[in-house]
Design a protein around this motif. Structure first.
Motif, PDB file in Angstrom:
ATOM      1  N   ALA A 234       0.834  -1.202   0.000  1.00  0.00           N
ATOM      2  CA  ALA A 234       0.000   0.000   0.000  1.00  0.00           C
ATOM      3  C   ALA A 234       0.870   1.253   0.000  1.00  0.00           C
ATOM      4  O   ALA A 234       0.588   2.221  -0.732  1.00  0.00           O
ATOM      5  CB  ALA A 234      -0.926  -0.004   1.210  1.00  0.00           C
ATOM      6  N   ARG A 235       1.935   1.253   0.790  1.00  0.00           N
ATOM      7  CA  ARG A 235       2.847   2.409   0.809  1.00  0.00           C
ATOM      8  C   ARG A 235       3.525   2.581  -0.541  1.00  0.00           C
ATOM      9  O   ARG A 235       3.729   3.717  -1.011  1.00  0.00           O
ATOM     10  CB  ARG A 235       3.896   2.233   1.922  1.00  0.00           C
ATOM     11  CG  ARG A 235       3.314   2.327   3.333  1.00  0.00           C
ATOM     12  CD  ARG A 235       4.421   2.442   4.371  1.00  0.00           C
ATOM     13  NE  ARG A 235       5.290   1.268   4.404  1.00  0.00           N
ATOM     14  CZ  ARG A 235       5.081   0.203   5.154  1.00  0.00           C
ATOM     15  NH1 ARG A 235       4.016   0.134   5.930  1.00  0.00           N
ATOM     16  NH2 ARG A 235       5.936  -0.808   5.148  1.00  0.00           N
ATOM     17  N   ARG A 236       3.865   1.480  -1.167  1.00  0.00           N
ATOM     18  CA  ARG A 236       4.517   1.556  -2.476  1.00  0.00           C
ATOM     19  C   ARG A 236       3.559   2.112  -3.525  1.00  0.00           C
ATOM     20  O   ARG A 236       3.941   2.945  -4.344  1.00  0.00           O
ATOM     21  CB  ARG A 236       5.019   0.167  -2.884  1.00  0.00           C
ATOM     22  CG  ARG A 236       5.837   0.150  -4.167  1.00  0.00           C
ATOM     23  CD  ARG A 236       6.600  -1.155  -4.321  1.00  0.00           C
ATOM     24  NE  ARG A 236       7.375  -1.195  -5.544  1.00  0.00           N
ATOM     25  CZ  ARG A 236       8.549  -0.601  -5.715  1.00  0.00           C
ATOM     26  NH1 ARG A 236       9.074   0.101  -4.730  1.00  0.00           N
ATOM     27  NH2 ARG A 236       9.195  -0.694  -6.852  1.00  0.00           N
ATOM     28  N   LEU A 237       2.328   1.672  -3.506  1.00  0.00           N
ATOM     29  CA  LEU A 237       1.330   2.192  -4.443  1.00  0.00           C
ATOM     30  C   LEU A 237       1.126   3.691  -4.229  1.00  0.00           C
ATOM     31  O   LEU A 237       1.097   4.475  -5.188  1.00  0.00           O
ATOM     32  CB  LEU A 237       0.017   1.441  -4.268  1.00  0.00           C
ATOM     33  CG  LEU A 237      -0.005  -0.015  -4.748  1.00  0.00           C
ATOM     34  CD1 LEU A 237      -1.232  -0.741  -4.199  1.00  0.00           C
ATOM     35  CD2 LEU A 237       0.015  -0.100  -6.277  1.00  0.00           C
ATOM     36  N   ALA A 238       0.989   4.090  -2.954  1.00  0.00           N
ATOM     37  CA  ALA A 238       0.806   5.512  -2.657  1.00  0.00           C
ATOM     38  C   ALA A 238       2.007   6.330  -3.099  1.00  0.00           C
ATOM     39  O   ALA A 238       1.860   7.450  -3.612  1.00  0.00           O
ATOM     40  CB  ALA A 238       0.545   5.698  -1.159  1.00  0.00           C
ATOM     41  N   GLY A 239       3.193   5.773  -2.933  1.00  0.00           N
ATOM     42  CA  GLY A 239       4.404   6.485  -3.339  1.00  0.00           C
ATOM     43  C   GLY A 239       4.545   6.661  -4.835  1.00  0.00           C
ATOM     44  O   GLY A 239       5.318   7.502  -5.299  1.00  0.00           O
ATOM     45  N   GLY A 243      -3.880   7.381  -5.404  1.00  0.00           N
ATOM     46  CA  GLY A 243      -4.510   8.197  -4.377  1.00  0.00           C
ATOM     47  C   GLY A 243      -5.621   7.514  -3.610  1.00  0.00           C
ATOM     48  O   GLY A 243      -6.066   8.013  -2.572  1.00  0.00           O
ATOM     49  N   LEU A 244      -6.061   6.366  -4.114  1.00  0.00           N
ATOM     50  CA  LEU A 244      -7.192   5.678  -3.500  1.00  0.00           C
ATOM     51  C   LEU A 244      -7.028   4.182  -3.736  1.00  0.00           C
ATOM     52  O   LEU A 244      -6.791   3.752  -4.869  1.00  0.00           O
ATOM     53  CB  LEU A 244      -8.500   6.184  -4.121  1.00  0.00           C
ATOM     54  CG  LEU A 244      -9.822   5.705  -3.544  1.00  0.00           C
ATOM     55  CD1 LEU A 244      -9.948   6.065  -2.071  1.00  0.00           C
ATOM     56  CD2 LEU A 244     -10.979   6.325  -4.334  1.00  0.00           C
ATOM     57  N   ILE A 245      -7.141   3.391  -2.660  1.00  0.00           N
ATOM     58  CA  ILE A 245      -6.983   1.940  -2.748  1.00  0.00           C
ATOM     59  C   ILE A 245      -8.148   1.285  -2.040  1.00  0.00           C
ATOM     60  O   ILE A 245      -8.456   1.617  -0.887  1.00  0.00           O
ATOM     61  CB  ILE A 245      -5.658   1.484  -2.106  1.00  0.00           C
ATOM     62  CG1 ILE A 245      -4.451   2.194  -2.750  1.00  0.00           C
ATOM     63  CG2 ILE A 245      -5.502  -0.033  -2.215  1.00  0.00           C
ATOM     64  CD1 ILE A 245      -3.134   1.948  -2.033  1.00  0.00           C
ATOM     65  N   ALA A 246      -8.810   0.351  -2.718  1.00  0.00           N
ATOM     66  CA  ALA A 246      -9.901  -0.414  -2.110  1.00  0.00           C
ATOM     67  C   ALA A 246      -9.653  -1.884  -2.400  1.00  0.00           C
ATOM     68  O   ALA A 246      -9.733  -2.325  -3.546  1.00  0.00           O
ATOM     69  CB  ALA A 246     -11.259   0.023  -2.660  1.00  0.00           C
ATOM     70  N   GLY A 247      -9.332  -2.655  -1.356  1.00  0.00           N
ATOM     71  CA  GLY A 247      -8.889  -4.028  -1.535  1.00  0.00           C
ATOM     72  C   GLY A 247      -9.969  -5.065  -1.314  1.00  0.00           C
ATOM     73  O   GLY A 247     -11.019  -4.804  -0.711  1.00  0.00           O
ATOM     74  N   PRO A 255      -9.280  -2.410   8.223  1.00  0.00           N
ATOM     75  CA  PRO A 255      -9.285  -0.983   8.534  1.00  0.00           C
ATOM     76  C   PRO A 255      -8.923  -0.079   7.362  1.00  0.00           C
ATOM     77  O   PRO A 255      -8.556  -0.527   6.275  1.00  0.00           O
ATOM     78  CB  PRO A 255      -8.251  -0.869   9.657  1.00  0.00           C
ATOM     79  CG  PRO A 255      -7.385  -2.066   9.509  1.00  0.00           C
ATOM     80  CD  PRO A 255      -8.221  -3.143   8.916  1.00  0.00           C
ATOM     81  N   VAL A 256      -9.039   1.205   7.653  1.00  0.00           N
ATOM     82  CA  VAL A 256      -8.703   2.273   6.714  1.00  0.00           C
ATOM     83  C   VAL A 256      -7.403   2.915   7.179  1.00  0.00           C
ATOM     84  O   VAL A 256      -7.127   3.003   8.379  1.00  0.00           O
ATOM     85  CB  VAL A 256      -9.835   3.324   6.661  1.00  0.00           C
ATOM     86  CG1 VAL A 256      -9.452   4.511   5.774  1.00  0.00           C
ATOM     87  CG2 VAL A 256     -11.123   2.688   6.168  1.00  0.00           C
ATOM     88  N   GLN A 257      -6.605   3.361   6.221  1.00  0.00           N
ATOM     89  CA  GLN A 257      -5.351   4.037   6.560  1.00  0.00           C
ATOM     90  C   GLN A 257      -5.144   5.223   5.634  1.00  0.00           C
ATOM     91  O   GLN A 257      -5.513   5.186   4.455  1.00  0.00           O
ATOM     92  CB  GLN A 257      -4.164   3.071   6.435  1.00  0.00           C
ATOM     93  CG  GLN A 257      -2.839   3.656   6.918  1.00  0.00           C
ATOM     94  CD  GLN A 257      -1.704   2.642   6.868  1.00  0.00           C
ATOM     95  OE1 GLN A 257      -1.773   1.646   6.165  1.00  0.00           O
ATOM     96  NE2 GLN A 257      -0.645   2.891   7.623  1.00  0.00           N
ATOM     97  N   ARG A 258      -4.552   6.273   6.177  1.00  0.00           N
ATOM     98  CA  ARG A 258      -4.132   7.411   5.364  1.00  0.00           C
ATOM     99  C   ARG A 258      -2.617   7.359   5.213  1.00  0.00           C
ATOM    100  O   ARG A 258      -1.889   7.309   6.196  1.00  0.00           O
ATOM    101  CB  ARG A 258      -4.575   8.728   6.000  1.00  0.00           C
ATOM    102  CG  ARG A 258      -6.084   8.914   6.008  1.00  0.00           C
ATOM    103  CD  ARG A 258      -6.515  10.207   6.667  1.00  0.00           C
ATOM    104  NE  ARG A 258      -5.987  11.387   5.978  1.00  0.00           N
ATOM    105  CZ  ARG A 258      -6.321  12.641   6.278  1.00  0.00           C
ATOM    106  NH1 ARG A 258      -7.178  12.870   7.263  1.00  0.00           N
ATOM    107  NH2 ARG A 258      -5.805  13.653   5.611  1.00  0.00           N
ATOM    108  N   ILE A 259      -2.153   7.359   3.979  1.00  0.00           N
ATOM    109  CA  ILE A 259      -0.716   7.360   3.687  1.00  0.00           C
ATOM    110  C   ILE A 259      -0.450   8.621   2.880  1.00  0.00           C
ATOM    111  O   ILE A 259      -0.661   8.660   1.670  1.00  0.00           O
ATOM    112  CB  ILE A 259      -0.296   6.106   2.905  1.00  0.00           C
ATOM    113  CG1 ILE A 259      -0.709   4.837   3.644  1.00  0.00           C
ATOM    114  CG2 ILE A 259       1.202   6.116   2.647  1.00  0.00           C
ATOM    115  CD1 ILE A 259      -0.423   3.554   2.892  1.00  0.00           C
ATOM    116  N   GLY A 260      -0.015   9.672   3.562  1.00  0.00           N
ATOM    117  CA  GLY A 260       0.105  10.960   2.890  1.00  0.00           C
ATOM    118  C   GLY A 260      -1.277  11.429   2.455  1.00  0.00           C
ATOM    119  O   GLY A 260      -2.215  11.499   3.246  1.00  0.00           O
ATOM    120  N   GLU A 261      -1.425  11.703   1.163  1.00  0.00           N
ATOM    121  CA  GLU A 261      -2.715  12.113   0.623  1.00  0.00           C
ATOM    122  C   GLU A 261      -3.566  10.917   0.187  1.00  0.00           C
ATOM    123  O   GLU A 261      -4.727  11.086  -0.197  1.00  0.00           O
ATOM    124  CB  GLU A 261      -2.506  13.046  -0.582  1.00  0.00           C
ATOM    125  CG  GLU A 261      -1.864  14.373  -0.237  1.00  0.00           C
ATOM    126  CD  GLU A 261      -2.747  15.220   0.665  1.00  0.00           C
ATOM    127  OE1 GLU A 261      -3.958  15.286   0.398  1.00  0.00           O
ATOM    128  OE2 GLU A 261      -2.235  15.803   1.631  1.00  0.00           O
TER     129      GLU A 261
END
Length: 349
Positions: A234-239, A243-247, A255-261
């Protein structure tokens, strides 16, 4: 044939019977959040739902009006097609046992009508481990049926790692892929996307997109908290600009997580039951992930707000009934609310 490690296979039944709250519960966000205040005047609403299957349903589900109304507010609904769509299953024994999935076109159409999802507003991922449960012919029939129903698909190798859709003034990109397969790799190659490393996606794939969304089939089943490897991905995708991930795939809410934006909903559970009809109650909690996206010129593509709304799939005869948590009664409501408090931190924490 499959690519599951032995420890995963050995843990499947114990975790199915008793979904786990073990794992790292730190660093997650509340189930709802506002990222833009004041809210944009123009927004597009996305609704992400979990796995869709007929395994636990012999007829179309019933749906509480509140859930149907909520889905009706979405400009686009995105889910995972966990069952091949075939008139007659080719894997007869496996289908009867529930190890091989299948659903008819009639079931899908009636189910969508019951929950208030219009085919024209629906996008389904075919990047999952069950997509070849009825062989290559079943895969081809599924893709053909969805085209005839005017339901858009993502996760196919033929369309590349990022599929583009316009919703109002917003250009959306969807990158769907599966890390898991139940069949030989040769069946997936050239048909279904399994590349989860965004560094390997062509750079031009996301050019001109206002919001890039990932729809991964990842993590281990029946565990409420994602594994370290899933969180790292997830961090790699955000990097890389997602901007939005739904697994999907865990079959329980995560749970939900915010990684930066970026906003990550790790697992939405099942939208329509994909395991057995008499599934233990924690596996019958699902989630609808509502995301409001700015459509204004200066902030186009930014997530303005999100909320994950849990619901319960109750057994009624030969089908399920989708019920909001507020609509549950007695001990069941108390159990579900306790489980949700363990997964989603309160806004004050």
């Amino acid at each position: 044939m499959s690519n599951y490690p032995l420890s995963y296979k050995l843990s499947w039944l114990p975790r199915f019977l008793k979904p786990s709250l073990g794992g790292d519960a730190n660093g997650f966000a509340p189930a709802a959040g506002t990222l833009m205040d004041p809210s944009p005047k123009q927004m597009v609403r996305l609704a992400f739902v979990g796995d869709i299957s007929a395994v636990a349903n012999r007829s179309a589900p019933a749906c509480d009006p509140a859930i149907k109304a909520l889905l009706g507010t979405a400009d686009l609904v995105i889910g995972n097609c966990e069952s091949p769509i075939v008139d007659k299953p080719s894997a007869v024994l496996g289908t009867k046992l529930g190890t091989h999935h299948a659903m008819s076109e009639r079931f899908l159409v009636e189910a969508l009508a019951a929950v208030g999802i219009e085919c024209e507003k629906l996008v389904l991922s075919l990047a999952n481990n069950h997509v070849f449960d009825q062989g290559v012919a079943g895969f081809d029939a599924t893709a053909a049926t969805l085209r005839l129903l005017d339901i858009r698909t993502i996760g196919l190798a033929a369309t590349g790692p990022v599929e583009r859709f316009a919703v109002g003034p917003i250009a959306l990109g969807f990158a769907a892929f599966t890390l898991w397969r139940n069949a030989d790799e040769s069946l997936f190659a050239g048909r279904v996307l399994m590349e989860g490393d965004p560094a390997r996606w062509p750079r031009e794939a996301s050019a001109g997109i206002d919001l890039l969304c990932a729809v991964p089939h990842w993590d281990w089943e029946f565990r409420h908290f994602p594994r370290a490897g899933t969180r790292a991905l997830a961090r790699r995708l955000a990097g890389h600009g997602v901007g939005l991930i739904a697994g999907h795939h865990a079959h329980v809410v995560q749970p939900v997580q915010r990684i930066g934006e970026a906003i990550v909903a790790y697992g939405l559970g099942d939208f329509l039951g994909t395991a057995f009809a008499r599934q233990p109650w924690p596996g019958r909690i699902g989630g609808i992930f509502i995301v409001d996206v700015s459509a204004e010129a200066q902030t186009r593509g930014r997530v303005a707000a999100y909320r994950l709304l849990p619901f319960m799939r109750l057994r009624v005869g030969d089908h399920e009934r989708l019920v909001s948590v507020d609509g549950l009664e007695g001990g069941m409501r108390q159990k579900v609310e306790r489980r949700l408090r363990a997964i989603f931190p309160s806004p004050s924490r």
